[in-house]
Write a protein that holds these residues in place. Structure first.
Motif, PDB file in Angstrom:
ATOM      1  N   UNK A  53       0.876  -1.173   0.000  1.00 47.14           N
ATOM      2  CA  UNK A  53       0.000   0.000   0.000  1.00 47.14           C
ATOM      3  C   UNK A  53       0.911   1.219   0.000  1.00 47.14           C
ATOM      4  N   UNK A  54       0.711   2.082  -0.974  1.00 46.73           N
ATOM      5  CA  UNK A  54       1.462   3.338  -1.053  1.00 46.73           C
ATOM      6  C   UNK A  54       0.485   4.493  -0.886  1.00 46.73           C
ATOM      7  N   UNK A  55       0.959   5.618  -0.370  1.00 50.39           N
ATOM      8  CA  UNK A  55       0.081   6.793  -0.296  1.00 50.39           C
ATOM      9  C   UNK A  55      -0.307   7.245  -1.698  1.00 50.39           C
ATOM     10  N   UNK A  56      -1.367   8.020  -1.825  1.00 51.09           N
ATOM     11  CA  UNK A  56      -1.704   8.571  -3.151  1.00 51.09           C
ATOM     12  C   UNK A  56      -0.508   9.343  -3.709  1.00 51.09           C
ATOM     13  N   UNK A  57      -0.394   9.370  -5.012  1.00 49.24           N
ATOM     14  CA  UNK A  57       0.762   9.987  -5.662  1.00 49.24           C
ATOM     15  C   UNK A  57       0.885  11.479  -5.326  1.00 49.24           C
ATOM     16  N   UNK A  58      -0.213  12.108  -4.950  1.00 53.33           N
ATOM     17  CA  UNK A  58      -0.189  13.529  -4.591  1.00 53.33           C
ATOM     18  C   UNK A  58       0.342  13.751  -3.174  1.00 53.33           C
ATOM     19  N   UNK A  63       6.806   9.721  -2.676  1.00 55.92           N
ATOM     20  CA  UNK A  63       8.144   9.486  -3.240  1.00 55.92           C
ATOM     21  C   UNK A  63       8.997   8.657  -2.291  1.00 55.92           C
ATOM     22  N   UNK A  64       9.042   9.044  -1.053  1.00 52.41           N
ATOM     23  CA  UNK A  64       9.843   8.331  -0.048  1.00 52.41           C
ATOM     24  C   UNK A  64       9.402   6.866   0.061  1.00 52.41           C
ATOM     25  N   UNK A  65       8.100   6.617   0.090  1.00 52.22           N
ATOM     26  CA  UNK A  65       7.586   5.252   0.222  1.00 52.22           C
ATOM     27  C   UNK A  65       7.836   4.428  -1.046  1.00 52.22           C
ATOM     28  N   UNK A  66       7.704   5.045  -2.204  1.00 49.70           N
ATOM     29  CA  UNK A  66       7.978   4.340  -3.454  1.00 49.70           C
ATOM     30  C   UNK A  66       9.449   3.934  -3.533  1.00 49.70           C
ATOM     31  N   UNK A  67      10.344   4.866  -3.252  1.00 49.62           N
ATOM     32  CA  UNK A  67      11.773   4.567  -3.315  1.00 49.62           C
ATOM     33  C   UNK A  67      12.151   3.483  -2.300  1.00 49.62           C
ATOM     34  N   UNK A  68      11.541   3.521  -1.148  1.00 47.50           N
ATOM     35  CA  UNK A  68      11.773   2.492  -0.121  1.00 47.50           C
ATOM     36  C   UNK A  68      11.303   1.124  -0.624  1.00 47.50           C
ATOM     37  N   UNK A  69      10.134   1.077  -1.244  1.00 45.90           N
ATOM     38  CA  UNK A  69       9.591  -0.167  -1.804  1.00 45.90           C
ATOM     39  C   UNK A  69      10.516  -0.720  -2.887  1.00 45.90           C
ATOM     40  N   UNK A  95      15.902   9.646  -9.755  1.00 49.26           N
ATOM     41  CA  UNK A  95      16.060   9.029  -8.429  1.00 49.26           C
ATOM     42  C   UNK A  95      15.712   7.542  -8.466  1.00 49.26           C
ATOM     43  N   UNK A  96      14.704   7.194  -9.240  1.00 46.13           N
ATOM     44  CA  UNK A  96      14.321   5.788  -9.390  1.00 46.13           C
ATOM     45  C   UNK A  96      15.457   5.019 -10.064  1.00 46.13           C
ATOM     46  N   UNK A  97      15.983   5.577 -11.128  1.00 50.88           N
ATOM     47  CA  UNK A  97      17.018   4.893 -11.893  1.00 50.88           C
ATOM     48  C   UNK A  97      18.350   4.826 -11.151  1.00 50.88           C
ATOM     49  N   UNK A  98      18.586   5.750 -10.219  1.00 51.59           N
ATOM     50  CA  UNK A  98      19.788   5.677  -9.392  1.00 51.59           C
ATOM     51  C   UNK A  98      19.768   4.450  -8.477  1.00 51.59           C
ATOM     52  N   UNK A  99      18.585   3.874  -8.267  1.00 51.00           N
ATOM     53  CA  UNK A  99      18.448   2.664  -7.446  1.00 51.00           C
ATOM     54  C   UNK A  99      18.589   1.392  -8.284  1.00 51.00           C
ATOM     55  N   UNK A 100      18.926   1.561  -9.559  1.00 55.95           N
ATOM     56  CA  UNK A 100      19.065   0.394 -10.440  1.00 55.95           C
ATOM     57  C   UNK A 100      17.739  -0.101 -10.971  1.00 55.95           C
ATOM     58  N   UNK A 101      16.764   0.776 -11.005  1.00 55.54           N
ATOM     59  CA  UNK A 101      15.410   0.431 -11.450  1.00 55.54           C
ATOM     60  C   UNK A 101      15.064   1.278 -12.675  1.00 55.54           C
ATOM     61  N   UNK A 102      14.580   0.652 -13.713  1.00 53.77           N
ATOM     62  CA  UNK A 102      14.197   1.355 -14.946  1.00 53.77           C
ATOM     63  C   UNK A 102      12.748   1.818 -14.831  1.00 53.77           C
ATOM     64  N   UNK A 103      12.512   3.089 -15.064  1.00 52.31           N
ATOM     65  CA  UNK A 103      11.149   3.627 -15.095  1.00 52.31           C
ATOM     66  C   UNK A 103      10.699   3.621 -16.554  1.00 52.31           C
ATOM     67  N   UNK A 104       9.769   2.731 -16.884  1.00 54.39           N
ATOM     68  CA  UNK A 104       9.274   2.640 -18.256  1.00 54.39           C
ATOM     69  C   UNK A 104       8.241   3.734 -18.475  1.00 54.39           C
ATOM     70  N   UNK A 105       8.724   4.832 -19.025  1.00 51.99           N
ATOM     71  CA  UNK A 105       7.884   6.001 -19.249  1.00 51.99           C
ATOM     72  C   UNK A 105       8.384   6.686 -20.522  1.00 51.99           C
ATOM     73  N   UNK A 106       7.463   7.094 -21.384  1.00 48.72           N
ATOM     74  CA  UNK A 106       7.906   7.787 -22.600  1.00 48.72           C
ATOM     75  C   UNK A 106       8.445   9.175 -22.252  1.00 48.72           C
TER      76      UNK A 106
END
Length: 132
Positions: A53-58, A63-69, A95-106
């Motif tokens: 469960x993550x908080x709403x994106x707003x 951000x903190x919870x997503x990066x932690x996950x 910040x996502x990609x610095x964790x070795x995670x690819x953000x699939x976004x155009x």
């Protein structure tokens, strides 16, 4: 530890998650799907072994919870399906990609065209893809 592909804010995309997990189990054995939602009672919570469960994106804590996950669940890719998530994830993509995670976004310019009917029309007419 399994690697995960996160379908962010999956919201009742059970069929899609099941299909993706089936594909991964047959073709890419060391990966599984992970999901998130804002509601623990959403059916998607029971469709993957890796759910959070993550908080709403707003929410300022999102951000903190997503990066932690991403770190804790060994998430290697984030896939978006909800329009409202694109702009926010684009802002934190580095910040996502610095964790070795690819953000699939155009690219930002491309999703802005798709989410604005006037920009879409202009793009289609400029590229001779309109129906005249």
């Amino acid at each position: 530890m399994k690697k995960h592909i996160l379908l962010l804010n999956a919201r009742r995309r059970v069929f899609m998650i099941n299909s993706m997990n089936e594909y991964l189990s047959k073709n890419i054995k060391n990966y599984e799907m992970a999901t998130s939602d804002t509601d623990r009672l959403d059916p998607i919570a029971y469709s993957t072994k890796c759910f959070r469960v993550l908080p709403p994106i707003e929410d300022e804590k999102f951000k903190q919870e997503l990066l932690k996950y991403i770190k804790e669940a060994n998430i290697k890719a984030v896939v978006l399906w909800n329009n409202k998530d694109f702009k926010y994830i684009d802002k934190i993509k580095t910040e996502i990609e610095e964790l070795g995670c690819k953000a699939f976004i155009p690219e930002k310019e491309k999703f802005e065209i798709c989410f604005d009917k006037r920009k879409t029309y202009k793009f289609l007419t400029e590229n001779n893809l309109d129906r005249k």
